[in-house]
Design an enzyme around this catalytic site. Sequence first.
Site, PDB file in Angstrom:
ATOM      1  CB  VAL A   1      -0.990  -0.007   1.189  1.00  6.29           C
ATOM      2  CG1 VAL A   1      -1.831   1.262   1.219  1.00  6.29           C
ATOM      3  CG2 VAL A   1      -1.892  -1.237   1.122  1.00  6.29           C
ATOM      4  CB  CYS A   2       3.996   2.163   1.774  1.00  8.36           C
ATOM      5  SG  CYS A   2       3.392   1.980   3.461  1.00  8.36           S
ATOM      6  CB  THR A   3       4.922   0.524  -3.254  1.00  8.00           C
ATOM      7  OG1 THR A   3       5.994   0.077  -2.395  1.00  8.00           O
ATOM      8  CG2 THR A   3       5.448   0.701  -4.667  1.00  8.00           C
TER       9      THR A   3
END
Length: 158
Positions: free
Chosen positions: A46-48
């Site tokens: 999700v961060c990417t």
Amino acid sequence: MVTTGDTAPDFTAPLANGDIEEFTLSERLEEAPIVLAFFPGAFTGVCTTEMCTFQDRLAAFNDLDATVYGVSRDSPFTLNEFREQNGLEFGLLSDYNREIIDDYDIPMDFADLGVYGVAKRSVFVVDADGEITYAWVSDDPGVEPDYDEVEAAVEDAA
């Protein structure tokens, strides 16, 4: 937790921008509005996706004379590699010692994984006076910010 209308806590941190420089928020207010996009960890799903979405929308933020920074507990060396592998053109701030996360009161633990004190996924917009004009904090690390809402907040702060 800091919220809209509060003075943004000032901080100094390593800035991963292909190189590594010192970044102090109060010395960068001429870049306002400033988007501080906190994320739990580089190289995670999700961060990417979130950082790549900010990259995809970077032209819109640039058109509003805004500056975007990602913020995480990762080392500046890790963040430079993350920037390179994902083609990110904005800087990433390393809160390796968790001082910014604590000042903004957004720590989160993944106790079942033995990971403590990473940033909750959060977005703050800081205006030229150092005031928080937009604050969004998620208790669910799988939820991304509403990018249209962030862009509208930047437009209001510009």
